[in-house]
Design a protein around this motif. Structure first.
Motif, short mmCIF file in Angstrom:
data_model
loop_
_atom_site.label_atom_id
_atom_site.label_comp_id
_atom_site.label_asym_id
_atom_site.label_seq_id
_atom_site.Cartn_x
_atom_site.Cartn_y
_atom_site.Cartn_z
N GLU A 38 0.83 -1.20 0.00
CA GLU A 38 0.00 0.00 0.00
C GLU A 38 0.87 1.26 0.00
N GLU B 159 3.85 1.52 -1.31
CA GLU B 159 4.39 1.68 -2.64
C GLU B 159 3.36 2.28 -3.59
N GLU B 160 2.10 1.77 -3.46
CA GLU B 160 1.05 2.29 -4.32
C GLU B 160 0.81 3.78 -4.06
N ASP B 161 0.84 4.16 -2.80
CA ASP B 161 0.65 5.58 -2.48
C ASP B 161 1.78 6.44 -3.07
N SER C 19 1.41 6.69 -6.98
CA SER C 19 0.27 7.54 -7.33
C SER C 19 0.59 9.00 -7.15
#
Length: 310
Positions: A297, A299-301, A304
């Motif tokens: 999560e 990394e995704e943040d 993005s």
């Protein structure tokens, strides 16, 4: 010497032992009222049987044909033993066990029909069985069993002589010895003195007889009381032994259940420890997966956020 009527004696020995003394004393009183003191004394000499002896007497008096069969079987057994006939002896031994068992069952049934008899659970059937086995091994005991006048149970030890059960048959007492005739006196005065001496001797003998009768009555009463106490003590001992056996059986069962419970507890402890290890491993895995999810999560943040700035 007059003797008690056989029917009266049989009726007394059919009476349960705890009622025997009262029935005997009533018969004694009746004989005295009839003006027959000698017969009264003979009835008073009859002794009370034990419960086991009473049961054997009941069998002999009410089912004499069965006791006769027992005596015939005893004769056959002795013949086979003398002739060393092994197969026949084994056959008769099996028959003996069956006959004795049937007689014991018949004794139980006869006692159940007698008012005032002990309950079935209190009948000394083992002593009855021992007495019947003794009758099979000894001619005299067999005849005494047939008489219906036993006072004590007996047993056969397998060797030597069989202890004789105490037995008293109704017989007349001994006549007092006749007074020796007085020698002829030369004068009438001497004859008178001799007659007076004879009267005094007879009176003394009668006084001693009455005293002895009283002493004998007291001795028999004391003996019967002592025998009652002995029977009570023996019954208490048997009850105590039976209670101890029950407690030991219960204790053995509790020990067995305890061992089973300890085994189950040991298995439960092992299962708990395995479950604890599995739970620890599961918690560690859960922590690891949660950490991986949080990292993903993050990394995704980050990714993005960078696209928006361009």
């Amino acid at each position: 010497m007059p003797e008690p009527a056989p029917d009266l004696v049989e009726e007394l020995y059919r009476t349960p032992p705890d009622r025997f003394v009262a029935a005997r004393d009533a018969a004694v009183a009746q004989a005295r009222q009839a003006g027959d003191p000698r017969t009264a004394r003979e009835i008073a000499r009859l002794r009370r049987p034990t419960v086991a002896a009473w049961l054997v007497n009941l069998l002999a008096l009410d089912r004499p044909e069965l006791v006769a069969d027992l005596v015939q079987l005893a004769d056959a057994l002795r013949t086979a033993q003398r002739e060393l006939r092994g197969p026949r002896l084994r056959e008769l031994s099996a028959q003996r066990r069956a006959v004795v068992g049937a007689l014991v069952a018949e004794v139980r049934r006869l006692a159940a029909d007698v008012e005032g008899a002990p309950s079935s659970g209190k009948l000394p059937l083992a002593e009855v069985e021992a007495t019947l086995n003794a009758a099979l091994s000894d001619v005299q005991v067999a005849e005494q069993v047939r008489s219906g006048r036993l006072l004590r149970a007996t047993h056969y030890a397998g060797f030597g002589e069989v202890p004789r059960p105490q037995l008293r048959l109704v017989t007349g007492g001994e006549e007092p010895p006749p007074a020796a005739p007085a020698r002829q006196q030369p004068t009438q005065r001497g004859a008178l003195r001799a007659e007076q001496a004879q009267r005094a001797a007879r009176a003394e003998r009668e006084r001693r007889r009455r005293a002895l009768d009283k002493e004998l009555t007291r001795a028999r009463t004391d003996q019967e009381r002592a025998e009652d106490e002995l029977a009570g003590a023996a019954a208490a001992e048997r009850d105590g032994a039976a209670a101890l056996d029950r407690l030991e059986a219960e204790l053995a069962e509790l020990e067995r259940r305890r061992a089973v419970a300890e085994q189950e507890l040991s298995r439960a402890r092992l299962a708990r420890r395995a479950a604890e290890r599995a739970a620890g491993a599961a918690r560690r895995r859960t922590g690891e997966v949660e950490a991986a999810v949080e990292a993903l999560e993050a990394e995704e943040d980050t990714g993005s956020g960078g696209g928006t700035a361009d």
